[in-house]
Design a protein around this motif. Sequence first.
Motif, mmCIF file in Angstrom:
data_model
loop_
_atom_site.group_PDB
_atom_site.id
_atom_site.type_symbol
_atom_site.label_atom_id
_atom_site.label_comp_id
_atom_site.label_asym_id
_atom_site.label_seq_id
_atom_site.Cartn_x
_atom_site.Cartn_y
_atom_site.Cartn_z
ATOM 1 N N GLU A 73 0.829 -1.216 0.000
ATOM 2 C CA GLU A 73 0.000 0.000 0.000
ATOM 3 C C GLU A 73 0.862 1.265 0.000
ATOM 4 O O GLU A 73 0.541 2.244 -0.670
ATOM 5 C CB GLU A 73 -0.907 0.034 1.242
ATOM 6 N N ILE A 74 1.947 1.221 0.771
ATOM 7 C CA ILE A 74 2.852 2.382 0.811
ATOM 8 C C ILE A 74 3.462 2.610 -0.574
ATOM 9 O O ILE A 74 3.501 3.732 -1.075
ATOM 10 C CB ILE A 74 3.973 2.170 1.859
ATOM 11 N N GLU A 75 3.916 1.524 -1.209
ATOM 12 C CA GLU A 75 4.528 1.660 -2.532
ATOM 13 C C GLU A 75 3.533 2.231 -3.532
ATOM 14 O O GLU A 75 3.877 3.094 -4.338
ATOM 15 C CB GLU A 75 5.049 0.301 -3.012
ATOM 16 N N ALA A 76 2.311 1.735 -3.479
ATOM 17 C CA ALA A 76 1.275 2.226 -4.396
ATOM 18 C C ALA A 76 1.010 3.711 -4.153
ATOM 19 O O ALA A 76 0.879 4.503 -5.096
ATOM 20 C CB ALA A 76 -0.006 1.417 -4.223
ATOM 21 N N PHE A 77 0.983 4.095 -2.866
ATOM 22 C CA PHE A 77 0.766 5.511 -2.533
ATOM 23 C C PHE A 77 1.892 6.373 -3.099
ATOM 24 O O PHE A 77 1.652 7.426 -3.692
ATOM 25 C CB PHE A 77 0.665 5.682 -1.008
ATOM 26 N N LEU A 78 3.130 5.927 -2.932
ATOM 27 C CA LEU A 78 4.268 6.721 -3.402
ATOM 28 C C LEU A 78 4.275 6.836 -4.934
ATOM 29 O O LEU A 78 4.595 7.894 -5.485
ATOM 30 C CB LEU A 78 5.588 6.122 -2.892
ATOM 31 N N ARG A 79 3.878 5.759 -5.616
ATOM 32 C CA ARG A 79 3.777 5.811 -7.090
ATOM 33 C C ARG A 79 2.726 6.820 -7.511
ATOM 34 O O ARG A 79 2.927 7.599 -8.431
ATOM 35 C CB ARG A 79 3.440 4.423 -7.660
ATOM 36 N N GLN A 80 1.637 6.794 -6.787
ATOM 37 C CA GLN A 80 0.542 7.729 -7.070
ATOM 38 C C GLN A 80 0.992 9.187 -6.867
ATOM 39 O O GLN A 80 0.484 10.095 -7.518
ATOM 40 C CB GLN A 80 -0.586 7.375 -6.097
ATOM 41 N N GLN A 81 1.949 9.366 -5.960
ATOM 42 C CA GLN A 81 2.498 10.704 -5.719
ATOM 43 C C GLN A 81 3.615 11.046 -6.710
ATOM 44 O O GLN A 81 4.310 12.042 -6.539
ATOM 45 C CB GLN A 81 3.061 10.798 -4.289
ATOM 46 N N HIS A 82 3.818 10.159 -7.695
ATOM 47 C CA HIS A 82 4.854 10.335 -8.726
ATOM 48 C C HIS A 82 6.260 10.407 -8.148
ATOM 49 O O HIS A 82 7.114 11.130 -8.669
ATOM 50 C CB HIS A 82 4.569 11.569 -9.596
ATOM 51 N N VAL A 83 6.487 9.667 -7.080
ATOM 52 C CA VAL A 83 7.852 9.523 -6.560
ATOM 53 C C VAL A 83 8.566 8.541 -7.495
ATOM 54 O O VAL A 83 7.956 7.565 -7.943
ATOM 55 C CB VAL A 83 7.835 8.976 -5.108
ATOM 56 N N SER A 84 9.826 8.817 -7.832
ATOM 57 C CA SER A 84 10.532 7.952 -8.793
ATOM 58 C C SER A 84 10.734 6.546 -8.221
ATOM 59 O O SER A 84 10.791 6.368 -6.990
ATOM 60 C CB SER A 84 11.890 8.556 -9.151
ATOM 61 N N GLN A 85 10.878 5.578 -9.121
ATOM 62 C CA GLN A 85 11.049 4.188 -8.696
ATOM 63 C C GLN A 85 12.302 4.027 -7.841
ATOM 64 O O GLN A 85 12.307 3.279 -6.862
ATOM 65 C CB GLN A 85 11.075 3.268 -9.937
ATOM 66 N N THR A 86 13.356 4.746 -8.208
ATOM 67 C CA THR A 86 14.612 4.672 -7.434
ATOM 68 C C THR A 86 14.386 5.191 -6.005
ATOM 69 O O THR A 86 14.840 4.570 -5.032
ATOM 70 C CB THR A 86 15.705 5.566 -8.084
ATOM 71 N N SER A 87 13.679 6.298 -5.900
ATOM 72 C CA SER A 87 13.411 6.852 -4.569
ATOM 73 C C SER A 87 12.505 5.926 -3.765
ATOM 74 O O SER A 87 12.700 5.743 -2.558
ATOM 75 C CB SER A 87 12.750 8.232 -4.669
ATOM 76 N N ILE A 88 11.513 5.327 -4.429
ATOM 77 C CA ILE A 88 10.620 4.400 -3.724
ATOM 78 C C ILE A 88 11.434 3.231 -3.163
ATOM 79 O O ILE A 88 11.288 2.856 -1.993
ATOM 80 C CB ILE A 88 9.489 3.883 -4.651
ATOM 81 N N ALA A 89 12.324 2.696 -3.994
ATOM 82 C CA ALA A 89 13.143 1.561 -3.539
ATOM 83 C C ALA A 89 13.992 1.973 -2.331
ATOM 84 O O ALA A 89 14.127 1.220 -1.359
ATOM 85 C CB ALA A 89 14.026 1.070 -4.681
ATOM 86 N N HIS A 90 14.538 3.176 -2.384
ATOM 87 C CA HIS A 90 15.386 3.686 -1.298
ATOM 88 C C HIS A 90 14.559 3.832 -0.001
ATOM 89 O O HIS A 90 14.963 3.368 1.059
ATOM 90 C CB HIS A 90 15.982 5.039 -1.735
ATOM 91 N N ILE A 91 13.384 4.451 -0.127
ATOM 92 C CA ILE A 91 12.509 4.657 1.040
ATOM 93 C C ILE A 91 12.089 3.310 1.647
ATOM 94 O O ILE A 91 12.141 3.116 2.872
ATOM 95 C CB ILE A 91 11.261 5.490 0.637
ATOM 96 N N MET A 92 11.704 2.358 0.799
ATOM 97 C CA MET A 92 11.263 1.049 1.296
ATOM 98 C C MET A 92 12.414 0.314 1.988
ATOM 99 O O MET A 92 12.214 -0.367 2.991
ATOM 100 C CB MET A 92 10.685 0.182 0.160
ATOM 101 N N PHE A 93 13.607 0.485 1.449
ATOM 102 C CA PHE A 93 14.780 -0.148 2.056
ATOM 103 C C PHE A 93 15.012 0.395 3.480
ATOM 104 O O PHE A 93 15.267 -0.365 4.415
ATOM 105 C CB PHE A 93 16.015 0.105 1.183
ATOM 106 N N ILE A 94 14.872 1.692 3.619
ATOM 107 C CA ILE A 94 15.044 2.320 4.937
ATOM 108 C C ILE A 94 13.996 1.778 5.918
ATOM 109 O O ILE A 94 14.315 1.326 7.027
ATOM 110 C CB ILE A 94 14.930 3.864 4.840
ATOM 111 N N ILE A 95 12.736 1.802 5.484
ATOM 112 C CA ILE A 95 11.646 1.386 6.366
ATOM 113 C C ILE A 95 11.805 -0.073 6.818
ATOM 114 O O ILE A 95 11.578 -0.413 7.973
ATOM 115 C CB ILE A 95 10.281 1.554 5.639
ATOM 116 N N ARG A 96 12.210 -0.915 5.865
ATOM 117 C CA ARG A 96 12.325 -2.350 6.190
ATOM 118 C C ARG A 96 13.449 -2.658 7.167
ATOM 119 O O ARG A 96 13.354 -3.606 7.932
ATOM 120 C CB ARG A 96 12.615 -3.153 4.911
ATOM 121 N N ASN A 97 14.510 -1.876 7.111
ATOM 122 C CA ASN A 97 15.721 -2.283 7.843
ATOM 123 C C ASN A 97 16.099 -1.448 9.049
ATOM 124 O O ASN A 97 17.052 -1.765 9.747
ATOM 125 C CB ASN A 97 16.907 -2.310 6.873
#
Length: 213
Positions: A73-97
Amino acid sequence: MNKRIAETIVWVKKRLESAESGHDWWHIQRVYRMAMQLAEQTGADAEIVGLAALLHDLTDSKLTDRPAQMEAEIEAFLRQQHVSQTSIAHIMFIIRNMSFRHASVFSGEKSVEFQVVQDADRLDAMGAIGIARAFSYGGYKKRPFMNYNSRAEAEKYFMEGSFDSSTIGHFYEKLFRLKEMMNTDAARRMAEERHNFMLIWLDRFYEEWEGKA
Ligand code: ADP
Ligand code: NI
């Protein structure tokens, strides 16, 4: 504040309506503010830091019983906000770890953005706020403040590295260790101060516990 951050705040608040006080919106706001301050001091990317700070606890098992679905859901929200795929991957990596629970298993490279958000979250477990959060959590779990007659007895036990389920035990198990776990110099300075404040508070706590003050 940019529009993406403003919309993320609205989105996150809605998902935290029923959260207990250690992980409520106010925790997220404190971590967000602290992380932005640290970002400025370290030159970390403000948007990555801001988004990761706002989203960092939504997948926590205390807030959701379906973390994988929440991640999606977070990833879908960030895509909807037009956050770049690279930034989404970076943000998700931070949150997970970044969580304390994962800290012992995560030994990979941390970006400066990762470092700053993790430091801000850890600082919120220290100082006056950290004490408030610990007792709030202890109350939520119906735990005693402590299980010993005196400071000497308690410290003998805790210094051996044994921990019980009391809230004072949590200070030795986690809160007093956080100072050594900061990633950035800026956070380390604040952690020193918050650590010293907790020690002063603990002196007084033990004195009152023993009826000496
Ligand atoms: P975070 O979500 O900040 O990574 P936790 O979920 O581990 O950290 O804890 C949230 C808050 O509850 C923190 O302030 C932490 O110190 C407190 N807390 C966690 N476990 C305990 C415990 N056993 N006793 C008292 N407080 C606790
Ligand atoms: Ni947190």
